[in-house]
Design an enzyme around this catalytic site. Structure first.
Site, mmCIF file in Angstrom:
data_model
loop_
_atom_site.group_PDB
_atom_site.id
_atom_site.type_symbol
_atom_site.label_atom_id
_atom_site.label_comp_id
_atom_site.label_asym_id
_atom_site.label_seq_id
_atom_site.Cartn_x
_atom_site.Cartn_y
_atom_site.Cartn_z
ATOM 1 N N SER A 274 -43.379 4.120 -21.082
ATOM 2 C CA SER A 274 -42.571 4.371 -22.268
ATOM 3 C C SER A 274 -41.840 5.688 -22.075
ATOM 4 O O SER A 274 -42.286 6.567 -21.321
ATOM 5 C CB SER A 274 -43.485 4.462 -23.504
ATOM 6 O OG SER A 274 -42.832 5.071 -24.602
ATOM 7 N N GLY B 56 -50.787 -9.280 -23.061
ATOM 8 C CA GLY B 56 -50.256 -9.015 -24.398
ATOM 9 C C GLY B 56 -49.003 -9.792 -24.718
ATOM 10 O O GLY B 56 -48.105 -9.285 -25.399
ATOM 11 N N ALA B 57 -48.941 -11.051 -24.261
ATOM 12 C CA ALA B 57 -47.717 -11.850 -24.436
ATOM 13 C C ALA B 57 -47.726 -12.689 -25.701
ATOM 14 O O ALA B 57 -46.944 -13.629 -25.830
ATOM 15 C CB ALA B 57 -47.503 -12.745 -23.217
ATOM 16 N N ASN B 58 -48.578 -12.332 -26.660
ATOM 17 C CA ASN B 58 -48.627 -13.103 -27.903
ATOM 18 C C ASN B 58 -47.558 -12.680 -28.907
ATOM 19 O O ASN B 58 -47.332 -13.351 -29.909
ATOM 20 C CB ASN B 58 -50.006 -12.990 -28.554
ATOM 21 C CG ASN B 58 -50.411 -11.552 -28.817
ATOM 22 O OD1 ASN B 58 -50.815 -10.860 -27.882
ATOM 23 N ND2 ASN B 58 -50.282 -11.080 -30.049
ATOM 24 N N TYR C 169 -51.144 8.806 -26.990
ATOM 25 C CA TYR C 169 -50.255 7.726 -26.553
ATOM 26 C C TYR C 169 -49.414 8.179 -25.365
ATOM 27 O O TYR C 169 -49.293 7.466 -24.358
ATOM 28 C CB TYR C 169 -49.344 7.285 -27.702
ATOM 29 C CG TYR C 169 -48.365 6.204 -27.304
ATOM 30 C CD1 TYR C 169 -48.809 4.921 -26.966
ATOM 31 C CD2 TYR C 169 -46.996 6.451 -27.256
ATOM 32 C CE1 TYR C 169 -47.912 3.932 -26.587
ATOM 33 C CE2 TYR C 169 -46.091 5.466 -26.893
ATOM 34 C CZ TYR C 169 -46.561 4.203 -26.556
ATOM 35 O OH TYR C 169 -45.667 3.223 -26.180
ATOM 36 N N GLY D 292 -43.894 -9.632 -29.521
ATOM 37 C CA GLY D 292 -43.072 -8.527 -29.044
ATOM 38 C C GLY D 292 -42.509 -8.689 -27.651
ATOM 39 O O GLY D 292 -42.043 -9.758 -27.257
ATOM 40 N N GLY E 38 -43.920 -8.766 -24.721
ATOM 41 C CA GLY E 38 -44.603 -9.727 -23.854
ATOM 42 C C GLY E 38 -44.172 -11.153 -24.111
ATOM 43 O O GLY E 38 -43.934 -11.924 -23.173
#
Length: 291
Positions: free
Chosen positions: A137, A21-23, A163, A25, A27
């Site tokens: 989180s 998920g490094a695309n 969540y 935020g 990441g």
């Protein structure tokens, strides 16, 4: 003692990182900071088109790979092509979204945040030489793992509870992995991190009026995504971390500031629940995860 910042990252030349998920935020900020320190980073993302500009901005030390954690076929394809890294950072996630299911029929938040990363880690762990960092989180505090209904087949869906459950699962998985690695005599370690309250694209996906308040909070109260990435960077690079440690911001009740050891719900230390979560995760995903 001075507060730890990205400037304190030791030289990472020659080290390889995979970040899910490094695309965008957290990441993306994690990848940028690691590459700046000399590391080679792989941006493992569902949306490769969004990841390409991030990789281009980083430069030759960054590559992009297709990985959809909500589709175990994609996870297995990624793992088959994986040729090793020093550190795996399980960063990708979704938050408080409407009820949806993954390609394999899992509730989307549990399926993406925990089960997808569980299978990914199981498949690539033999080729990880240093450590695994899994993102939880502070919202794990509202999580209560329902081992009989992990995928909300029987319960009325509650997006925030779902969540919280997935983030509790992340924390339990990271801590259980640490104990199993230690028991096996492995030199690989497992840490867990949380970003505090950071402004990212994670907020604003609930498709309710809550999105308005979350976007307002991002502008007024939240720290930046780069600030939120510090606990991950600390867990991934610092020689002062310990196997099974949980790291997050140390100021404003854990919502922002320099990273360090963080408190967590006592439920995460329940070895019996952690062991059963591991077993249920293996069963649901048809994945044998032997450390």
């Amino acid at each position: 003692m001075s507060k730890w910042t990205a400037a304190d990252i030791e030289d990472q030349t020659g080290r390889r990182y995979v970040i899910t998920g490094a695309n965008s935020g957290l990441g993306a900020e994690t990848a940028k900071a690691l590459a700046k320190a000399g590391a080679t980073v792989t941006l493992a993302c569902r949306n490769v088109n969004k990841a390409q500009p991030v990789a281009a901005d980083i430069g030759p030390n960054a590559t992009v790979a297709q990985l959809d954690l909500a589709d175990l076929a994609s996870v297995r394809t990624f793992a088959e092509k994986f040729d090793g890294a020093d550190v795996l950072i399980n960063n990708a996630g979704v938050m408080a979204i409407p009820f949806k299911r993954t390609a394999d029929g899992f509730e989307m938040q549990m399926g993406t945040n925990h089960l997808g990363h569980f299978v990914l880690t199981a498949l690539v762990l033999p080729k990880i030489t240093d450590r695994v960092v899994t993102l939880s989180s502070s919202m794990h505090q509202i999580g209560r793992i329902d081992l009989d209904d992990l995928n909300w087949d029987k319960r009325k869906y509650r997006r925030w509870r779902a969540y919280g459950d997935s983030k509790m699962a992340n924390l339990m998985f990271g801590k259980e992995l640490a104990e199993r690695l230690a028991a096996s005599g492995s030199s690989t370690s497992s840490m867990v991190a949380h970003p505090g309250y950071a402004a990212t694209e994670l907020q604003g996906r609930s498709e309710t009026i809550e999105d308005v308040f979350m976007k307002f909070g991002n502008k007024i109260f939240a720290q930046s995504a780069s600030g939120g990435a510090l606990p991950t960077l600390y867990a991934a690079t610092s020689p002062d971390t310990t196997n099974g440690g949980y790291y997050g911001p140390t100021e404003m009740f854990g919502s922002r500031g320099a990273p360090g050891p963080s408190g967590h719900s006592k439920l995460a230390d329940d070895a019996a629940i952690r062991d059963e979560l591991w077993r249920v995760s293996e069963k649901l995903t048809d994945t044998e995860f032997t450390v």
